[in-house]
Design an enzyme around this catalytic site. Structure first.
Site, PDB file in Angstrom:
ATOM      1  N   ASP A 140      18.977 -10.473 -46.826  1.00 35.02           N
ATOM      2  CA  ASP A 140      20.159 -11.291 -46.554  1.00 35.02           C
ATOM      3  C   ASP A 140      19.873 -12.427 -45.583  1.00 35.02           C
ATOM      4  O   ASP A 140      18.867 -12.444 -44.880  1.00 35.02           O
ATOM      5  CB  ASP A 140      21.242 -10.424 -45.910  1.00 35.02           C
ATOM      6  CG  ASP A 140      20.911 -10.100 -44.459  1.00 35.02           C
ATOM      7  OD1 ASP A 140      19.807  -9.563 -44.218  1.00 35.02           O
ATOM      8  OD2 ASP A 140      21.718 -10.425 -43.571  1.00 35.02           O
ATOM      9  N   GLY A 189      18.570  -3.671 -46.239  1.00 37.15           N
ATOM     10  CA  GLY A 189      17.662  -4.485 -47.048  1.00 37.15           C
ATOM     11  C   GLY A 189      16.984  -3.739 -48.185  1.00 37.15           C
ATOM     12  O   GLY A 189      16.557  -4.349 -49.168  1.00 37.15           O
ATOM     13  N   PHE A 245      11.310 -17.832 -44.778  1.00 36.12           N
ATOM     14  CA  PHE A 245      12.464 -16.939 -44.688  1.00 36.12           C
ATOM     15  C   PHE A 245      13.013 -16.707 -46.091  1.00 36.12           C
ATOM     16  O   PHE A 245      13.484 -17.636 -46.745  1.00 36.12           O
ATOM     17  CB  PHE A 245      13.544 -17.508 -43.770  1.00 36.12           C
ATOM     18  CG  PHE A 245      14.620 -16.503 -43.494  1.00 36.12           C
ATOM     19  CD1 PHE A 245      14.451 -15.556 -42.495  1.00 36.12           C
ATOM     20  CD2 PHE A 245      15.774 -16.472 -44.261  1.00 36.12           C
ATOM     21  CE1 PHE A 245      15.431 -14.595 -42.254  1.00 36.12           C
ATOM     22  CE2 PHE A 245      16.759 -15.515 -44.039  1.00 36.12           C
ATOM     23  CZ  PHE A 245      16.582 -14.583 -43.027  1.00 36.12           C
ATOM     24  N   VAL A 246      12.930 -15.474 -46.552  1.00 33.33           N
ATOM     25  CA  VAL A 246      13.330 -15.179 -47.930  1.00 33.33           C
ATOM     26  C   VAL A 246      14.642 -14.386 -47.979  1.00 33.33           C
ATOM     27  O   VAL A 246      14.970 -13.650 -47.049  1.00 33.33           O
ATOM     28  CB  VAL A 246      12.225 -14.414 -48.694  1.00 33.33           C
ATOM     29  CG1 VAL A 246      11.026 -15.313 -48.932  1.00 33.33           C
ATOM     30  CG2 VAL A 246      11.809 -13.145 -47.964  1.00 33.33           C
ATOM     31  N   ASP A 280      12.339  -3.360 -47.030  1.00 35.69           N
ATOM     32  CA  ASP A 280      12.280  -4.590 -47.811  1.00 35.69           C
ATOM     33  C   ASP A 280      11.078  -5.452 -47.450  1.00 35.69           C
ATOM     34  O   ASP A 280      10.375  -5.942 -48.319  1.00 35.69           O
ATOM     35  CB  ASP A 280      13.598  -5.385 -47.659  1.00 35.69           C
ATOM     36  CG  ASP A 280      14.036  -5.580 -46.203  1.00 35.69           C
ATOM     37  OD1 ASP A 280      13.307  -5.141 -45.287  1.00 35.69           O
ATOM     38  OD2 ASP A 280      15.117  -6.157 -45.983  1.00 35.69           O
ATOM     39  N   LYS A 338       4.897 -10.215 -45.188  1.00 33.01           N
ATOM     40  CA  LYS A 338       4.774 -11.619 -44.812  1.00 33.01           C
ATOM     41  C   LYS A 338       3.465 -11.824 -44.061  1.00 33.01           C
ATOM     42  O   LYS A 338       3.112 -11.042 -43.185  1.00 33.01           O
ATOM     43  CB  LYS A 338       5.946 -11.999 -43.917  1.00 33.01           C
ATOM     44  CG  LYS A 338       6.441 -13.404 -44.146  1.00 33.01           C
ATOM     45  CD  LYS A 338       7.495 -13.773 -43.149  1.00 33.01           C
ATOM     46  CE  LYS A 338       8.888 -13.563 -43.687  1.00 33.01           C
ATOM     47  NZ  LYS A 338       9.894 -14.136 -42.765  1.00 33.01           N
ATOM     48  N   ASP A 388       7.445  -7.776 -41.424  1.00 38.34           N
ATOM     49  CA  ASP A 388       7.350  -9.079 -40.772  1.00 38.34           C
ATOM     50  C   ASP A 388       6.486  -8.925 -39.516  1.00 38.34           C
ATOM     51  O   ASP A 388       5.273  -9.032 -39.586  1.00 38.34           O
ATOM     52  CB  ASP A 388       8.775  -9.579 -40.486  1.00 38.34           C
ATOM     53  CG  ASP A 388       8.835 -10.981 -39.930  1.00 38.34           C
ATOM     54  OD1 ASP A 388       7.930 -11.767 -40.207  1.00 38.34           O
ATOM     55  OD2 ASP A 388       9.802 -11.303 -39.208  1.00 38.34           O
ATOM     56  N   ARG A 437      22.297 -10.905 -50.714  1.00 36.65           N
ATOM     57  CA  ARG A 437      21.615  -9.648 -51.042  1.00 36.65           C
ATOM     58  C   ARG A 437      21.654  -9.349 -52.538  1.00 36.65           C
ATOM     59  O   ARG A 437      20.804  -8.640 -53.060  1.00 36.65           O
ATOM     60  CB  ARG A 437      22.279  -8.466 -50.321  1.00 36.65           C
ATOM     61  CG  ARG A 437      22.105  -8.447 -48.823  1.00 36.65           C
ATOM     62  CD  ARG A 437      22.507  -7.079 -48.268  1.00 36.65           C
ATOM     63  NE  ARG A 437      22.795  -7.124 -46.843  1.00 36.65           N
ATOM     64  CZ  ARG A 437      21.884  -7.031 -45.878  1.00 36.65           C
ATOM     65  NH1 ARG A 437      20.623  -6.902 -46.190  1.00 36.65           N
ATOM     66  NH2 ARG A 437      22.230  -7.065 -44.614  1.00 36.65           N
TER      67      ARG A 437
END
Ligand code: 5GP
Ligand code: MG
Length: 172
Positions: free
Chosen positions: A154, A39, A147-148, A95, A126, A98, A160
């Site tokens: 990805d 990521g 959800f990004v 990346d 997030k 979470d 990606r």
């Protein structure tokens, strides 16, 4: 696809982050930037090009296998791509923060390898999902609980390559 963060907004934010990071490491021994694959791909590539300090770039892999109702999720760390980090100052880049489990585990893995220091930068944080206390040193953007994908992130290894961060329709 809903665009959450356009490419030019990412570029502007990276300019500012690079200044913050350069100030934090100026006059210090060279930093080793360690990206968490896959990521971190774009984030590392675009950020290091903005940092005008001597530095090294390295990668580590962390894959999480989401558990089902009965088995907890499991995180597997592969450090076979890493150079010897003993005594090095590390800037760990991921990346997205979470639940916080990945970064917590990778930071303690780096400490076990004998790094001199570790700071953490995330492109995205997030909100409302964190399960373990963890405070990154550098944060690109704070985003809502969606959800990004894109810019390295990805869904099933797709998306990606997108130059922006988007919210995947149907995953909202
Ligand atoms: P954590 O251990 O903090 O729960 O999870 C971090 C990892 O979960 C990230 O490195 C990323 O691989 C994945 N992840 C968490 N949220 C998202 C998201 O919104 N989109 C994508 N594509 N991956 C996510
Ligand atoms: Mg990841």
């Amino acid at each position: 696809m809903n665009v959450l963060i356009p490419a030019d907004t990412i570029r502007e934010r990276l300019d500012a982050l690079a200044i913050q990071i350069s100030q934090a490491y100026e006059g210090k021994p060279p930093v080793t930037v360690v990206g968490i694959l896959n990521g971190c791909l774009m984030f590392v590539a675009d950020l290091v090009r903005r940092i005008d300090l001597p530095l090294r770039v390295a990668f580590i892999t962390a894959s999480s296998y989401r558990g089902d109702a009965t088995t907890p999720g499991k995180l597997v760390i592969h450090d076979g791509l890493l150079p010897d980090l003993k005594g090095r100052h590390v800037l760990l880049l991921d990346d997205i923060l979470d639940t916080g489990k990945t970064l917590t585990r990778v930071v303690s893995h780096l400490i076990d390898l004998g790094v001199a220091s570790v700071k953490v930068g995330v492109l995205l944080r997030k909100i409302g999902r964190q399960e373990v206390p963890f405070e990154p040193d550098f944060i690109g953007f704070t985003i809502p609980d969606k959800f990004v994908v894109g810019y390295g992130l990805d869904f099933d290894d797709e998306y990606r390559h997108l130059p922006y961060i988007g919210v995947l329709e149907g995953k909202e």
